[in-house]
Scaffold this motif. Structure first.
Motif, PDB file in Angstrom:
ATOM      1  N   GLY A 198      31.092  47.134  36.810  1.00 44.76           N
ATOM      2  CA  GLY A 198      31.071  45.606  37.369  1.00 44.76           C
ATOM      3  C   GLY A 198      30.157  45.038  36.842  1.00 44.76           C
ATOM      4  N   TYR A 199      29.574  43.894  37.580  1.00 47.83           N
ATOM      5  CA  TYR A 199      28.517  42.852  36.996  1.00 47.83           C
ATOM      6  C   TYR A 199      27.686  42.805  37.935  1.00 47.83           C
ATOM      7  N   GLY A 200      26.381  43.232  37.625  1.00 43.99           N
ATOM      8  CA  GLY A 200      25.194  43.158  38.375  1.00 43.99           C
ATOM      9  C   GLY A 200      25.632  43.874  39.776  1.00 43.99           C
ATOM     10  N   THR A 222      30.775  44.970  42.278  1.00 48.01           N
ATOM     11  CA  THR A 222      31.748  46.184  41.650  1.00 48.01           C
ATOM     12  C   THR A 222      33.065  45.659  41.428  1.00 48.01           C
ATOM     13  N   ALA A 223      33.624  45.948  40.147  1.00 39.04           N
ATOM     14  CA  ALA A 223      35.010  45.497  39.902  1.00 39.04           C
ATOM     15  C   ALA A 223      36.037  46.314  39.750  1.00 39.04           C
ATOM     16  N   LEU A 224      35.525  47.701  39.620  1.00 40.87           N
ATOM     17  CA  LEU A 224      36.334  48.737  39.415  1.00 40.87           C
ATOM     18  C   LEU A 224      35.914  50.066  40.356  1.00 40.87           C
ATOM     19  N   GLY A 253      48.589  43.212  36.828  1.00 39.48           N
ATOM     20  CA  GLY A 253      48.010  43.059  38.158  1.00 39.48           C
ATOM     21  C   GLY A 253      47.478  41.523  38.295  1.00 39.48           C
ATOM     22  N   ALA A 254      47.381  40.953  39.274  1.00 37.84           N
ATOM     23  CA  ALA A 254      47.256  39.691  39.562  1.00 37.84           C
ATOM     24  C   ALA A 254      45.775  39.218  38.992  1.00 37.84           C
ATOM     25  N   ASN A 255      45.573  38.088  38.879  1.00 38.05           N
ATOM     26  CA  ASN A 255      44.044  37.586  38.458  1.00 38.05           C
ATOM     27  C   ASN A 255      42.936  38.141  39.217  1.00 38.05           C
ATOM     28  N   GLY A 256      42.025  38.717  38.304  1.00 33.30           N
ATOM     29  CA  GLY A 256      40.977  39.293  39.195  1.00 33.30           C
ATOM     30  C   GLY A 256      41.042  40.670  39.618  1.00 33.30           C
ATOM     31  N   ALA A 257      41.992  41.465  39.285  1.00 37.47           N
ATOM     32  CA  ALA A 257      42.584  42.596  39.812  1.00 37.47           C
ATOM     33  C   ALA A 257      41.435  43.803  39.002  1.00 37.47           C
ATOM     34  N   GLY A 258      41.053  43.322  37.898  1.00 40.68           N
ATOM     35  CA  GLY A 258      40.051  44.259  37.272  1.00 40.68           C
ATOM     36  C   GLY A 258      40.313  44.834  35.811  1.00 40.68           C
ATOM     37  N   LYS A 259      41.636  44.239  35.324  1.00 43.89           N
ATOM     38  CA  LYS A 259      42.116  44.493  33.957  1.00 43.89           C
ATOM     39  C   LYS A 259      41.105  44.505  33.051  1.00 43.89           C
ATOM     40  N   THR A 260      40.595  43.259  32.583  1.00 42.57           N
ATOM     41  CA  THR A 260      39.778  42.859  31.442  1.00 42.57           C
ATOM     42  C   THR A 260      38.417  43.870  31.707  1.00 42.57           C
ATOM     43  N   THR A 261      38.100  43.962  33.219  1.00 43.67           N
ATOM     44  CA  THR A 261      36.907  44.778  33.262  1.00 43.67           C
ATOM     45  C   THR A 261      37.020  46.177  32.825  1.00 43.67           C
ATOM     46  N   LEU A 262      38.440  46.769  32.896  1.00 46.69           N
ATOM     47  CA  LEU A 262      38.441  48.015  32.523  1.00 46.69           C
ATOM     48  C   LEU A 262      38.472  48.422  31.086  1.00 46.69           C
ATOM     49  N   PRO A 290      40.824  40.574  22.029  1.00 45.62           N
ATOM     50  CA  PRO A 290      40.415  39.980  23.532  1.00 45.62           C
ATOM     51  C   PRO A 290      41.258  38.808  23.877  1.00 45.62           C
ATOM     52  N   GLU A 291      41.267  38.358  25.026  1.00 46.99           N
ATOM     53  CA  GLU A 291      41.597  37.406  25.942  1.00 46.99           C
ATOM     54  C   GLU A 291      41.376  36.084  25.094  1.00 46.99           C
ATOM     55  N   GLY A 292      42.038  35.130  24.874  1.00 45.43           N
ATOM     56  CA  GLY A 292      41.592  33.978  24.272  1.00 45.43           C
ATOM     57  C   GLY A 292      41.104  34.149  22.779  1.00 45.43           C
ATOM     58  N   ASP A 300      44.431  42.001  25.597  1.00 46.50           N
ATOM     59  CA  ASP A 300      44.282  41.623  26.664  1.00 46.50           C
ATOM     60  C   ASP A 300      44.978  40.054  26.531  1.00 46.50           C
ATOM     61  N   GLU A 301      46.060  39.801  27.380  1.00 47.83           N
ATOM     62  CA  GLU A 301      46.821  38.856  27.616  1.00 47.83           C
ATOM     63  C   GLU A 301      47.196  38.163  26.059  1.00 47.83           C
ATOM     64  N   LEU A 302      47.837  38.908  25.498  1.00 49.22           N
ATOM     65  CA  LEU A 302      48.366  38.479  24.075  1.00 49.22           C
ATOM     66  C   LEU A 302      49.298  37.268  24.237  1.00 49.22           C
ATOM     67  N   GLU A 347      48.613  42.115  30.675  1.00 52.94           N
ATOM     68  CA  GLU A 347      49.516  40.995  30.434  1.00 52.94           C
ATOM     69  C   GLU A 347      49.708  40.382  31.915  1.00 52.94           C
ATOM     70  N   GLN A 348      49.984  39.226  32.012  1.00 51.59           N
ATOM     71  CA  GLN A 348      50.287  38.482  33.312  1.00 51.59           C
ATOM     72  C   GLN A 348      51.906  38.664  33.283  1.00 51.59           C
ATOM     73  N   ASP A 349      52.420  38.446  32.193  1.00 48.21           N
ATOM     74  CA  ASP A 349      53.960  38.498  32.372  1.00 48.21           C
ATOM     75  C   ASP A 349      54.348  40.090  32.208  1.00 48.21           C
TER      76      ASP A 349
HETATM   77  P1  ATP Z   1      42.344  37.815  34.736  1.00 48.14           P
HETATM   78  O1  ATP Z   1      44.010  37.936  34.572  1.00 48.14           O
HETATM   79  O2  ATP Z   1      41.982  36.753  35.761  1.00 48.14           O
HETATM   80  O3  ATP Z   1      41.485  37.818  33.556  1.00 48.14           O
HETATM   81  P2  ATP Z   1      41.536  40.379  35.362  1.00 48.14           P
HETATM   82  O4  ATP Z   1      42.446  41.449  36.270  1.00 48.14           O
HETATM   83  O5  ATP Z   1      41.425  41.025  34.120  1.00 48.14           O
HETATM   84  O6  ATP Z   1      41.958  39.186  36.067  1.00 48.14           O
HETATM   85  P3  ATP Z   1      38.862  40.681  35.666  1.00 48.14           P
HETATM   86  O7  ATP Z   1      38.320  39.697  34.847  1.00 48.14           O
HETATM   87  O8  ATP Z   1      38.450  41.894  35.228  1.00 48.14           O
HETATM   88  O9  ATP Z   1      40.250  40.538  36.204  1.00 48.14           O
HETATM   89  O10 ATP Z   1      37.889  40.509  36.978  1.00 48.14           O
HETATM   90  C1  ATP Z   1      37.722  41.445  37.982  1.00 48.14           C
HETATM   91  C2  ATP Z   1      36.597  41.048  38.853  1.00 48.14           C
HETATM   92  O11 ATP Z   1      35.337  40.981  38.312  1.00 48.14           O
HETATM   93  C3  ATP Z   1      36.935  39.644  39.371  1.00 48.14           C
HETATM   94  O12 ATP Z   1      36.548  39.722  40.878  1.00 48.14           O
HETATM   95  C4  ATP Z   1      36.071  38.820  38.710  1.00 48.14           C
HETATM   96  O13 ATP Z   1      35.801  37.686  39.341  1.00 48.14           O
HETATM   97  C5  ATP Z   1      34.744  39.526  38.519  1.00 48.14           C
HETATM   98  N1  ATP Z   1      34.113  39.190  37.143  1.00 48.14           N
HETATM   99  C6  ATP Z   1      34.840  39.227  35.950  1.00 48.14           C
HETATM  100  N2  ATP Z   1      33.988  38.894  34.841  1.00 48.14           N
HETATM  101  C7  ATP Z   1      32.761  38.670  35.727  1.00 48.14           C
HETATM  102  C8  ATP Z   1      31.519  38.213  35.062  1.00 48.14           C
HETATM  103  N3  ATP Z   1      31.118  37.981  33.911  1.00 48.14           N
HETATM  104  N4  ATP Z   1      30.419  38.091  35.976  1.00 48.14           N
HETATM  105  C9  ATP Z   1      30.754  38.621  37.390  1.00 48.14           C
HETATM  106  N5  ATP Z   1      32.064  38.772  37.951  1.00 48.14           N
HETATM  107  C10 ATP Z   1      32.930  38.903  36.800  1.00 48.14           C
END
Ligand code: ATP
Length: 232
Positions: A12-14, A17-19, A36-45, A84-86, A158-160, A190-192
């Motif tokens: 996670g971030y500080g 916990t995101a995963l 998974g939806a926005n914020g599900a944790g995909k990018t964090t993984l 990376p995304e973007g 990530d999100e091609l 992917e969101q799609d």
């Molecule tokens: P998205 O499609 O929006 O990118 P995602 O599934 O990739 O969604 P993540 O970006 O991994 O989700 O986010 C997972 C959780 O971690 C979310 O609650 C998000 O708010 C949080 N998060 C992501 N990046 C940071 C950051 N740099 N600092 C703090 N929290 C973060």
């Protein structure tokens, strides 16, 4: 041997916990869609696998070697690359310079500038342009090409398709399919959902930092995925 093994991963971030206890395995040559939806944790993984954030628990092994705790450049040198995304192109560099940045990992293999230009001929024409002056689709080609220039065994995308026209998305995914044929394994975020599952052997659905559903492409069931995705 499994190419990638993730066990009980926490990251996670500080204080956030995101995963939570994420398990995932990937065979060599396999493609997995991570949905998974926005914020599900995909990018964090993906960030945890590439060493951009540090795991606080669990294990990540690549080709049998523990990689959690290694710096990102060392993980890249082992053969993991991310689109990376973007896109995140270097704005002050040309297309060719952006591509060459991908080769900094020092890995040798079939992917060279020449091969990237054969894969994406428009990039050869634009090689001296600033990367950020290209269309969104062309920028995505540079981002994919830059990752391939590191001659990876595993490519994390990530999100091609974000912000790209459907025909461009189709082209990019067609290219990825040909890349997979050369022994590169893929994790596609992917969101799609339809696009991601179509392009993959298996899918995993994340919600609130956990993997809540998974299966093969043939088993993908819209209703089950919708429940897993939204938690309803
Ligand atoms: P998205 O499609 O929006 O990118 P995602 O599934 O990739 O969604 P993540 O970006 O991994 O989700 O986010 C997972 C959780 O971690 C979310 O609650 C998000 O708010 C949080 N998060 C992501 N990046 C940071 C950051 N740099 N600092 C703090 N929290 C973060």
């Amino acid at each position: 041997m499994k190419l990638l093994e993730i066990e009980c991963l926490r990251a996670g971030y500080g204080q956030i916990t995101a995963l939570f206890d994420v398990d995932l395995t990937l065979e060599a040559g396999e493609t997995i869609a991570l949905i998974g939806a926005n914020g599900a944790g995909k990018t964090t993984l993906l960030r945890a696998v590439t060493g951009l954030i540090r795991a606080v628990g669990g294990a990540i092994r690549f080709q049998g070697q523990a990689v959690s705790g290694l710096p990102a450049h060392a993980i890249a040198a082992l053969g993991i690359a991310m689109v990376p995304e973007g896109r995140r192109l270097f704005p002050s560099l040309t297309v060719e310079e952006n591509l060459l940045m991908g080769a900094c990992s020092g890995r040798h293999g079939p992917w060279t500038l020449e091969r990237i230009y054969t894969l994406f001929p428009v990039l050869r024409e634009r090689r001296a342009h600033a990367g950020t002056m290209l269309s969104g689709g062309q920028q995505q080609m540079v981002a994919v090409g830059r990752a391939l220039m590191s001659n990876p065994r595993l490519l994390l995308c990530d999100e091609l398709s974000l912000g790209l026209a459907p025909t461009v998305v189709k082209d990019i995914y067609r290219t990825l399919a040909s890349v997979c044929g050369e022994g590169i394994s893929l994790i596609i975020v992917e969101q799609d959902v339809t696009q991601a599952i179509q392009a993959s052997d298996r899918y995993l659905c994340m919600r609130e930092g956990r993997i809540v559903l998974g299966g093969t492409r043939a088993e993908a069931d819209r209703t089950a995925i919708s429940h897993a995705y939204f938690g309803s």
